[in-house]
Design a protein around this motif. Structure first.
Motif, mmCIF file in Angstrom:
data_model
loop_
_atom_site.group_PDB
_atom_site.id
_atom_site.type_symbol
_atom_site.label_atom_id
_atom_site.label_comp_id
_atom_site.label_asym_id
_atom_site.label_seq_id
_atom_site.Cartn_x
_atom_site.Cartn_y
_atom_site.Cartn_z
ATOM 1 N N MET A 155 15.187 -1.167 42.586
ATOM 2 C CA MET A 155 16.436 -0.682 43.161
ATOM 3 C C MET A 155 17.600 -1.177 42.332
ATOM 4 S SD MET A 155 16.847 -2.787 46.667
ATOM 5 C CE MET A 155 17.199 -4.521 46.665
ATOM 6 N N PRO A 156 18.546 -0.311 42.050
ATOM 7 C CA PRO A 156 18.464 1.127 42.289
ATOM 8 C C PRO A 156 17.446 1.760 41.337
ATOM 9 C CG PRO A 156 20.468 0.625 41.074
ATOM 10 C CD PRO A 156 19.796 -0.691 41.397
ATOM 11 N N MET A 157 16.934 2.894 41.733
ATOM 12 C CA MET A 157 15.918 3.592 40.927
ATOM 13 C C MET A 157 16.527 4.884 40.414
ATOM 14 S SD MET A 157 12.816 3.537 39.878
ATOM 15 C CE MET A 157 11.503 4.585 39.346
ATOM 16 N N GLY A 158 16.606 4.994 39.093
ATOM 17 C CA GLY A 158 17.120 6.212 38.488
ATOM 18 C C GLY A 158 16.050 7.289 38.454
ATOM 19 N N SER A 159 16.469 8.479 38.117
ATOM 20 C CA SER A 159 15.527 9.611 38.078
ATOM 21 C C SER A 159 14.923 9.799 36.690
ATOM 22 C CB SER A 159 16.240 10.891 38.518
ATOM 23 O OG SER A 159 17.357 11.130 37.680
ATOM 24 N N GLY A 160 15.335 9.013 35.728
ATOM 25 C CA GLY A 160 14.823 9.129 34.367
ATOM 26 C C GLY A 160 15.845 8.577 33.389
ATOM 27 N N PRO A 161 15.576 8.703 32.081
ATOM 28 C CA PRO A 161 16.496 8.148 31.085
ATOM 29 C C PRO A 161 17.927 8.683 31.184
ATOM 30 C CG PRO A 161 14.413 8.739 30.059
ATOM 31 C CD PRO A 161 14.364 9.244 31.469
ATOM 32 N N ALA A 162 18.071 9.923 31.581
ATOM 33 C CA ALA A 162 19.414 10.501 31.686
ATOM 34 C C ALA A 162 20.251 9.799 32.747
ATOM 35 C CB ALA A 162 19.322 11.992 31.987
ATOM 36 N N SER A 163 19.595 9.253 33.762
ATOM 37 C CA SER A 163 20.342 8.601 34.841
ATOM 38 C C SER A 163 21.076 7.354 34.359
ATOM 39 C CB SER A 163 19.423 8.258 36.013
ATOM 40 O OG SER A 163 18.460 7.318 35.629
ATOM 41 N N MET A 164 20.682 6.815 33.206
ATOM 42 C CA MET A 164 21.360 5.628 32.697
ATOM 43 C C MET A 164 22.806 5.917 32.289
ATOM 44 S SD MET A 164 18.249 3.414 31.203
ATOM 45 C CE MET A 164 19.245 2.098 30.789
ATOM 46 N N LYS A 198 25.859 1.944 41.104
ATOM 47 C CA LYS A 198 24.855 1.217 41.892
ATOM 48 C C LYS A 198 24.365 -0.016 41.134
ATOM 49 C CE LYS A 198 22.862 5.195 44.325
ATOM 50 N NZ LYS A 198 21.609 5.993 44.474
ATOM 51 N N MET A 199 24.135 0.129 39.827
ATOM 52 C CA MET A 199 23.677 -1.005 39.016
ATOM 53 C C MET A 199 24.754 -2.092 38.957
ATOM 54 S SD MET A 199 20.550 -0.591 37.786
ATOM 55 C CE MET A 199 20.431 -1.609 36.317
ATOM 56 N N THR A 200 26.008 -1.675 38.857
ATOM 57 C CA THR A 200 27.117 -2.616 38.763
ATOM 58 C C THR A 200 27.334 -3.331 40.095
ATOM 59 O OG1 THR A 200 28.155 -1.216 37.096
ATOM 60 C CG2 THR A 200 29.566 -2.830 38.192
ATOM 61 N N LYS A 201 27.245 -2.589 41.181
ATOM 62 C CA LYS A 201 27.478 -3.146 42.509
ATOM 63 C C LYS A 201 26.341 -4.082 42.914
ATOM 64 C CE LYS A 201 28.645 -1.705 47.193
ATOM 65 N NZ LYS A 201 28.778 -0.565 48.089
ATOM 66 N N GLY A 202 25.086 -3.705 42.556
ATOM 67 C CA GLY A 202 23.932 -4.537 42.878
ATOM 68 C C GLY A 202 23.599 -4.509 44.361
ATOM 69 N N PRO A 203 22.601 -5.212 44.779
ATOM 70 C CA PRO A 203 21.700 -5.983 43.935
ATOM 71 C C PRO A 203 20.760 -5.080 43.142
ATOM 72 C CG PRO A 203 20.897 -6.016 46.182
ATOM 73 C CD PRO A 203 22.194 -5.264 46.191
ATOM 74 N N VAL A 204 20.369 -5.573 41.985
ATOM 75 C CA VAL A 204 19.386 -4.901 41.142
ATOM 76 C C VAL A 204 18.110 -5.722 41.277
ATOM 77 C CG1 VAL A 204 18.797 -4.240 38.786
ATOM 78 C CG2 VAL A 204 21.173 -4.090 39.569
#
Length: 189
Positions: free
Chosen positions: A62-71, A79-85
């Motif tokens: 978590m968070p879980m992206g849908s693939g490389p493009a989601s980066m 979501k990655m910035t806000k966390g938690p990761v």
């Protein structure tokens, strides 16, 4: 060249020695791996918060992206910035039981010993020098027990201190495997 059938005793005995050594590291010298995992702050609340989801056993991110493009997706980046990761492994609920895991561990240890014996058996003849057997079997066993742990810290963010302790365990397992193979290596015919 020495066939695996001639190395059955060193394979099984080295597996027993490694299994016993792992018991010592994890059950008798408890402090050695004590710091490998951290306790969550306010663990009961976190457990209570996750319980309603009835998560099946598995590995989650978590968070879980849908693939490389989601980066590059701003929502995912937020979501990655806000966390938690987190990477989360969910196991089956119930009282602690380790019979299955211990059986699988012993089978793995036998498999590593088989590969160590195979490599040494293909490279060396009957009656090979102890140190030559030790070198081939030990290097192979360490590759399995030790080197394969590094990606856990590289990609899954396992503490490097835990990985290094486990690699030291792996080195000792490899030395036990190598010593047993060298000791019981078949004599020249």
């Amino acid at each position: 060249m020495v066939p695996l059938s001639e190395l059955a005793i060193p394979i099984l005995l080295s597996a027993v020695f490694v299994f016993l050594a792992s018991f010592v590291f994890h059950m008798l010298i408890v402090a050695w791996h004590h710091g490998d995992l951290d306790r969550l702050p306010d663990e009961p609340r976190v457990m209570d918060a996750l319980r309603p989801f009835n998560l099946p056993p598995g590995n989650y991110m978590m968070p879980m992206g849908s693939g490389p493009a989601s980066m590059k997706d701003p929502v995912f980046i937020e979501k990655m910035t806000k966390g938690p990761v987190a990477f989360l492994t969910v196991m089956r609920s119930g009282p602690p039981a380790m019979a299955k895991e211990l059986t699988l561990w012993f089978l793995y240890v036998i498999l590593v010993s088989i590969f160590a014996a195979y490599i040494a058996g293909r490279a060396l003849p009957y009656g090979a020098n102890y140190l030559d057997v030790f070198r081939f079997a030990g290097t192979t066993a360490f590759a399995a027990y030790g080197l394969g742990l590094m990606p856990e810290s590289i990609w899954w963010k396992r503490k490097w201190s835990a990985t290094i302790r486990s690699m030291i365990d792996g080195l000792i397992y490899a030395l036990l495997t190598a010593g047993t193979m060298g000791w019981l290596w078949p004599a020249a015919m």
